[in-house]
Design a protein around this motif. Structure first.
Motif, mmCIF file in Angstrom:
data_model
loop_
_atom_site.group_PDB
_atom_site.id
_atom_site.type_symbol
_atom_site.label_atom_id
_atom_site.label_comp_id
_atom_site.label_asym_id
_atom_site.label_seq_id
_atom_site.Cartn_x
_atom_site.Cartn_y
_atom_site.Cartn_z
ATOM 1 N N LYS A 90 80.147 -8.109 -29.191
ATOM 2 C CA LYS A 90 78.821 -8.341 -29.759
ATOM 3 C C LYS A 90 77.743 -8.269 -28.679
ATOM 4 N N MET A 91 77.993 -8.884 -27.534
ATOM 5 C CA MET A 91 76.999 -8.873 -26.457
ATOM 6 C C MET A 91 76.742 -7.450 -25.968
ATOM 7 N N ILE A 92 77.777 -6.667 -25.850
ATOM 8 C CA ILE A 92 77.613 -5.274 -25.415
ATOM 9 C C ILE A 92 76.869 -4.475 -26.480
ATOM 10 N N ARG A 93 77.285 -4.641 -27.730
ATOM 11 C CA ARG A 93 76.668 -3.912 -28.847
ATOM 12 C C ARG A 93 75.189 -4.266 -29.006
ATOM 13 N N ARG A 94 74.847 -5.536 -28.815
ATOM 14 C CA ARG A 94 73.465 -5.974 -29.025
ATOM 15 C C ARG A 94 72.587 -5.841 -27.783
ATOM 16 N N HIS A 95 73.136 -5.299 -26.720
ATOM 17 C CA HIS A 95 72.350 -5.059 -25.504
ATOM 18 C C HIS A 95 72.451 -3.594 -25.070
ATOM 19 N N PRO A 96 72.075 -2.662 -25.964
ATOM 20 C CA PRO A 96 72.146 -1.252 -25.580
ATOM 21 C C PRO A 96 71.174 -0.916 -24.448
ATOM 22 N N HIS A 97 70.202 -1.776 -24.216
ATOM 23 C CA HIS A 97 69.255 -1.586 -23.115
ATOM 24 C C HIS A 97 69.890 -1.959 -21.771
ATOM 25 N N VAL A 98 71.042 -2.601 -21.806
ATOM 26 C CA VAL A 98 71.791 -2.921 -20.580
ATOM 27 C C VAL A 98 73.030 -2.033 -20.468
ATOM 28 N N PHE A 99 73.751 -1.869 -21.581
ATOM 29 C CA PHE A 99 75.028 -1.159 -21.574
ATOM 30 C C PHE A 99 74.947 0.243 -22.180
ATOM 31 N N GLY A 100 73.746 0.688 -22.531
ATOM 32 C CA GLY A 100 73.570 2.014 -23.124
ATOM 33 C C GLY A 100 72.348 2.690 -22.554
ATOM 34 N N ASP A 101 71.785 3.592 -23.328
ATOM 35 C CA ASP A 101 70.678 4.426 -22.853
ATOM 36 C C ASP A 101 69.303 3.972 -23.324
ATOM 37 N N ILE A 102 69.239 2.946 -24.142
ATOM 38 C CA ILE A 102 67.955 2.488 -24.667
ATOM 39 C C ILE A 102 67.203 1.719 -23.585
ATOM 40 N N LYS A 103 65.894 1.897 -23.563
ATOM 41 C CA LYS A 103 65.050 1.196 -22.586
ATOM 42 C C LYS A 103 64.137 0.220 -23.320
ATOM 43 N N VAL A 104 63.972 -0.963 -22.746
ATOM 44 C CA VAL A 104 62.981 -1.916 -23.232
ATOM 45 C C VAL A 104 62.134 -2.335 -22.043
ATOM 46 N N SER A 105 60.877 -2.669 -22.325
ATOM 47 C CA SER A 105 59.975 -3.008 -21.221
ATOM 48 C C SER A 105 59.488 -4.450 -21.270
ATOM 49 N N SER A 106 60.009 -5.232 -22.239
ATOM 50 C CA SER A 106 59.580 -6.623 -22.322
ATOM 51 C C SER A 106 60.649 -7.457 -23.017
ATOM 52 N N VAL A 107 60.522 -8.755 -22.864
ATOM 53 C CA VAL A 107 61.413 -9.682 -23.561
ATOM 54 C C VAL A 107 61.295 -9.471 -25.063
ATOM 55 N N GLU A 108 60.065 -9.311 -25.539
ATOM 56 C CA GLU A 108 59.831 -9.137 -26.973
ATOM 57 C C GLU A 108 60.537 -7.891 -27.513
ATOM 58 N N GLU A 109 60.469 -6.794 -26.777
ATOM 59 C CA GLU A 109 61.164 -5.573 -27.209
ATOM 60 C C GLU A 109 62.666 -5.806 -27.256
ATOM 61 N N GLY A 110 63.198 -6.517 -26.272
ATOM 62 C CA GLY A 110 64.624 -6.836 -26.255
ATOM 63 C C GLY A 110 65.022 -7.687 -27.445
ATOM 64 N N LEU A 111 64.200 -8.685 -27.772
ATOM 65 C CA LEU A 111 64.485 -9.543 -28.926
ATOM 66 C C LEU A 111 64.378 -8.778 -30.235
ATOM 67 N N ASP A 112 63.382 -7.901 -30.340
ATOM 68 C CA ASP A 112 63.249 -7.076 -31.544
ATOM 69 C C ASP A 112 64.476 -6.183 -31.726
ATOM 70 N N LEU A 113 64.935 -5.589 -30.637
ATOM 71 C CA LEU A 113 66.117 -4.731 -30.683
ATOM 72 C C LEU A 113 67.334 -5.542 -31.122
#
Length: 128
Positions: A90-113
């Motif tokens: 679940k942690m890997i799946r819900r953090h594609p900005h860490v373990f995948g190719d998606i980029k986020v530029s803020s905490v809010e974007e990470g939470l929205d994702l």
């Protein structure tokens, strides 16, 4: 991980035929109050900024998690390994900005994702 495996074995021994009568008697339902109490004690330690107590209370919450997983394992439902694998996936799946190719530029974007992925998972489970 050796210490974790040792701890899991300790809990299994406590619940075994020759283990502790109190531990053997416990069920998911009977442990609900303990889980709530231990969680409250973690929150209190955080509020007090008491690291020594926080460490101890986190151990008590871990005890609850392992105890519930042991009960489930005894019933053939799931194991502590299933719990660990599930939350890790679940942690890997819900953090594609860490373990995948998606980029986020803020905490809010990470939470929205996170919320978008969580919603898709719920819909998939419910068959929508």
């Amino acid at each position: 991980m050796e210490k974790f495996d040792e701890f899991v074995a300790t809990i299994a021994a406590l619940r075994s035929e020759n283990g502790c009568p109190w531990d053997r008697k416990q069920t998911h339902e009977s442990l609900k109050e303990c889980l709530v109490e231990e969680t409250g004690e973690v929150l209190e330690a955080i509020d007090k900024k008491d690291d020594a107590n926080l460490c101890e209370e986190l151990g008590d919450v871990l005890l609850q998690v392992v105890m519930h997983a042991q009960i489930a394992a005894e019933e053939g439902r799931f194991t502590i390994e299933d719990v660990i694998n599930g939350v890790n996936e679940k942690m890997i799946r819900r953090h594609p900005h860490v373990f995948g190719d998606i980029k986020v530029s803020s905490v809010e974007e990470g939470l929205d994702l996170w919320e978008q992925i969580k919603q898709k998972e719920k819909e998939a489970k419910s068959g929508k």
